[in-house]
Design a protein around this motif. Structure first.
Motif, PDB file in Angstrom:
ATOM      1  N   GLY A  13      89.632  47.833  13.352  1.00 56.57           N
ATOM      2  CA  GLY A  13      89.030  47.136  12.223  1.00 56.57           C
ATOM      3  C   GLY A  13      87.646  47.647  11.914  1.00 56.57           C
ATOM      4  N   GLY A  14      87.247  47.516  10.641  1.00 59.99           N
ATOM      5  CA  GLY A  14      85.941  47.965  10.210  1.00 59.99           C
ATOM      6  C   GLY A  14      85.906  49.456   9.996  1.00 59.99           C
ATOM      7  N   LEU A  15      84.705  49.977   9.817  1.00 65.56           N
ATOM      8  CA  LEU A  15      84.528  51.404   9.600  1.00 65.56           C
ATOM      9  C   LEU A  15      84.810  52.188  10.883  1.00 65.56           C
ATOM     10  CD1 LEU A  15      81.208  51.394   7.537  1.00 65.56           C
ATOM     11  CD2 LEU A  15      83.487  51.966   6.671  1.00 65.56           C
ATOM     12  N   ARG A  16      85.328  53.387  10.702  1.00 65.95           N
ATOM     13  CA  ARG A  16      85.521  54.305  11.832  1.00 65.95           C
ATOM     14  C   ARG A  16      84.333  55.276  11.833  1.00 65.95           C
ATOM     15  NH1 ARG A  16      90.905  56.964  10.011  1.00 65.95           N
ATOM     16  NH2 ARG A  16      89.608  56.978   8.131  1.00 65.95           N
ATOM     17  N   PHE A  17      83.599  55.288  12.929  1.00 63.17           N
ATOM     18  CA  PHE A  17      82.378  56.077  13.012  1.00 63.17           C
ATOM     19  C   PHE A  17      82.556  57.302  13.901  1.00 63.17           C
ATOM     20  CE2 PHE A  17      80.602  52.070  11.624  1.00 63.17           C
ATOM     21  CZ  PHE A  17      79.524  52.446  10.844  1.00 63.17           C
ATOM     22  N   VAL A  45      73.840  49.257  16.664  1.00 60.26           N
ATOM     23  CA  VAL A  45      73.564  49.289  15.224  1.00 60.26           C
ATOM     24  C   VAL A  45      74.813  48.945  14.414  1.00 60.26           C
ATOM     25  CG1 VAL A  45      72.907  50.776  13.286  1.00 60.26           C
ATOM     26  CG2 VAL A  45      71.692  50.941  15.458  1.00 60.26           C
ATOM     27  N   ILE A  46      75.960  49.455  14.833  1.00 59.60           N
ATOM     28  CA  ILE A  46      77.179  49.285  14.031  1.00 59.60           C
ATOM     29  C   ILE A  46      78.011  48.087  14.478  1.00 59.60           C
ATOM     30  CG2 ILE A  46      77.268  51.749  13.564  1.00 59.60           C
ATOM     31  CD1 ILE A  46      79.570  51.960  15.574  1.00 59.60           C
ATOM     32  N   ALA A  47      77.512  47.321  15.446  1.00 62.72           N
ATOM     33  CA  ALA A  47      78.255  46.160  15.929  1.00 62.72           C
ATOM     34  C   ALA A  47      78.577  45.228  14.759  1.00 62.72           C
ATOM     35  CB  ALA A  47      77.453  45.422  16.996  1.00 62.72           C
ATOM     36  N   GLY A  48      79.851  44.862  14.629  1.00 62.46           N
ATOM     37  CA  GLY A  48      80.273  43.992  13.546  1.00 62.46           C
ATOM     38  C   GLY A  48      80.643  44.730  12.279  1.00 62.46           C
ATOM     39  N   HIS A  49      80.358  46.028  12.222  1.00 59.12           N
ATOM     40  CA  HIS A  49      80.682  46.831  11.036  1.00 59.12           C
ATOM     41  C   HIS A  49      81.809  47.828  11.301  1.00 59.12           C
ATOM     42  CE1 HIS A  49      77.079  45.361   8.979  1.00 59.12           C
ATOM     43  NE2 HIS A  49      76.430  45.560  10.121  1.00 59.12           N
ATOM     44  N   GLY A  50      82.047  48.160  12.554  1.00 54.34           N
ATOM     45  CA  GLY A  50      83.075  49.140  12.877  1.00 54.34           C
ATOM     46  C   GLY A  50      82.943  49.600  14.308  1.00 54.34           C
ATOM     47  N   HIS A  51      83.512  50.747  14.621  1.00 53.34           N
ATOM     48  CA  HIS A  51      83.513  51.236  15.994  1.00 53.34           C
ATOM     49  C   HIS A  51      83.532  52.761  15.992  1.00 53.34           C
ATOM     50  CE1 HIS A  51      87.650  50.591  14.613  1.00 53.34           C
ATOM     51  NE2 HIS A  51      87.968  51.659  15.310  1.00 53.34           N
ATOM     52  N   ILE A  52      83.081  53.333  17.111  1.00 51.46           N
ATOM     53  CA  ILE A  52      83.023  54.795  17.270  1.00 51.46           C
ATOM     54  C   ILE A  52      84.399  55.307  17.686  1.00 51.46           C
ATOM     55  CG2 ILE A  52      82.028  56.685  18.622  1.00 51.46           C
ATOM     56  CD1 ILE A  52      79.464  54.976  18.859  1.00 51.46           C
ATOM     57  N   PRO A  83      90.205  66.643   4.915  1.00 54.87           N
ATOM     58  CA  PRO A  83      90.698  65.438   4.242  1.00 54.87           C
ATOM     59  C   PRO A  83      91.430  64.488   5.185  1.00 54.87           C
ATOM     60  CG  PRO A  83      92.021  67.362   3.653  1.00 54.87           C
ATOM     61  CD  PRO A  83      90.832  67.877   4.393  1.00 54.87           C
ATOM     62  N   ASP A  84      91.875  64.987   6.337  1.00 58.15           N
ATOM     63  CA  ASP A  84      92.584  64.154   7.299  1.00 58.15           C
ATOM     64  C   ASP A  84      91.685  63.696   8.449  1.00 58.15           C
ATOM     65  OD1 ASP A  84      95.030  64.426   5.906  1.00 58.15           O
ATOM     66  OD2 ASP A  84      95.371  66.379   6.870  1.00 58.15           O
ATOM     67  N   ARG A  85      90.388  63.737   8.236  1.00 56.46           N
ATOM     68  CA  ARG A  85      89.472  63.340   9.312  1.00 56.46           C
ATOM     69  C   ARG A  85      89.746  61.884   9.696  1.00 56.46           C
ATOM     70  NH1 ARG A  85      86.287  63.429   4.698  1.00 56.46           N
ATOM     71  NH2 ARG A  85      85.621  61.354   4.031  1.00 56.46           N
ATOM     72  N   GLY A  86      89.369  61.570  10.917  1.00 54.45           N
ATOM     73  CA  GLY A  86      89.662  60.233  11.426  1.00 54.45           C
ATOM     74  C   GLY A  86      88.498  59.277  11.378  1.00 54.45           C
ATOM     75  N   PHE A  87      87.448  59.571  10.618  1.00 53.82           N
ATOM     76  CA  PHE A  87      86.289  58.678  10.550  1.00 53.82           C
ATOM     77  C   PHE A  87      85.812  58.520   9.105  1.00 53.82           C
ATOM     78  CE2 PHE A  87      84.826  62.968  11.552  1.00 53.82           C
ATOM     79  CZ  PHE A  87      83.853  63.199  10.590  1.00 53.82           C
ATOM     80  N   ASP A  88      85.080  57.437   8.876  1.00 52.49           N
ATOM     81  CA  ASP A  88      84.563  57.118   7.542  1.00 52.49           C
ATOM     82  C   ASP A  88      83.058  57.302   7.437  1.00 52.49           C
ATOM     83  OD1 ASP A  88      87.209  55.869   6.893  1.00 52.49           O
ATOM     84  OD2 ASP A  88      86.507  54.372   8.352  1.00 52.49           O
ATOM     85  N   ALA A  89      82.379  57.288   8.562  1.00 47.66           N
ATOM     86  CA  ALA A  89      80.917  57.312   8.563  1.00 47.66           C
ATOM     87  C   ALA A  89      80.416  58.005   9.817  1.00 47.66           C
ATOM     88  CB  ALA A  89      80.360  55.888   8.482  1.00 47.66           C
ATOM     89  N   ILE A  90      79.141  58.379   9.782  1.00 46.13           N
ATOM     90  CA  ILE A  90      78.472  59.012  10.918  1.00 46.13           C
ATOM     91  C   ILE A  90      77.338  58.101  11.374  1.00 46.13           C
ATOM     92  CG2 ILE A  90      77.084  60.988  11.693  1.00 46.13           C
ATOM     93  CD1 ILE A  90      78.547  62.651   9.534  1.00 46.13           C
ATOM     94  N   ILE A  91      77.232  57.883  12.672  1.00 42.77           N
ATOM     95  CA  ILE A  91      76.110  57.157  13.253  1.00 42.77           C
ATOM     96  C   ILE A  91      75.436  58.065  14.273  1.00 42.77           C
ATOM     97  CG2 ILE A  91      77.717  56.072  14.878  1.00 42.77           C
ATOM     98  CD1 ILE A  91      74.321  54.617  13.725  1.00 42.77           C
TER      99      ILE A  91
END
Length: 255
Positions: A13-17, A45-52, A83-91
């Protein structure tokens, strides 16, 4: 040295980082410890928004080097374009560990093109360069990172200069013609308690005459080849032979 890992047993759940971290040396820092604390900061920082879900970590890389010149960072850039990467964001674990100067603003255009957010511990959220406060923060962090580079370089050079003027030898083997002698306990108390000493150079009575003779003969016009033949004919030990215990990798025992 770079590392790429896939995080296991993460909540769904949430963003994949994708996490990015860096340590500048592997000889004076523990890469595992450095990565652990940076990931801990990032996770808070990303607690509640997604996971690494993926980990990219550079060890032994300078912050001044561009991302394309760092192994793990380059792999992350390649993954961003996939295009098939497994994450949505970088932390990142810390701005100064990941970026120097204007590196982040230049990279943000690329990340935005591929729809990848960048989160910083210093902002506590995704960076949005349309936000004036975020633009000011990124500019301040970039200037601060370069300032720290300059300050660290100045401190190191000033310390080296002072220690040299005090007569301390700062490391390595003694040059041929000299020898190392202890000059007292180490000035750092922690090192002194462990028995570390400081050293200075003194003229080696055995090899210094050879150095003086070489300079005198060279000034008189003799060729290097002539001096080499003379030394070998007279059986004068070359530097590697004179200090054989520290030159076990050298098999040639001639000038």
């Amino acid at each position: 040295m770079a590392s790429l890992e896939v995080a296991a047993d993460e909540p769904v759940g949430g963003l994949r980082f994708a996490f990015y971290g860096r340590t500048s040396t592997i000889e004076h820092q523990d890469p595992a410890t450095s990565k652990a604390w940076q990931m801990e900061v990032a996770s808070e920082v990303i607690a509640g928004h997604g996971h690494i879900v993926e980990v990219f970590f550079d060890a032994g890389e300078s912050r001044r080097g561009g991302w394309r010149d760092r192994l793990a960072a380059a792999e992350l850039l390649a993954a961003v374009r996939d295009p098939d990467r497994g994450f949505d964001a970088i932390i990142v674990g810390e701005y100064e560990r990941a970026f120097a100067g204007d590196q982040l603003p230049r990279l943000l255009a690329l990340f935005r093109r591929y729809g990848v957010q960048v989160w910083l511990p210093e902002s506590g959220e995704a960076i949005d360069m349309d936000n004036p406060e975020h633009r000011a923060l990124v500019k301040m962090l970039g200037g601060q990172s370069l300032r720290e580079v300059v300050r660290a370089r100045h401190r190191a050079m000033a310390s080296t200069r002072v220690q040299t003027l005090e007569g301390r030898f700062l490391g390595g083997r003694a040059p041929y013609g000299y020898m190392l002698v202890e000059s007292g306990a180490h000035p750092r108390l922690a090192d002194a308690r462990r028995g570390r000493m400081t050293y200075r150079l003194e003229v080696d009575p055995e090899t210094a005459p050879v150095v003086r003779w070489l300079f005198a003969e060279r000034l008189a016009g003799r060729s290097v080849d002539s001096l080499v033949r003379d030394l070998n004919d007279r059986g004068v030990p070359c530097p590697a032979a004179h200090d054989a215990d520290r030159n076990t990798h050298r098999t040639r025992r001639l000038w």
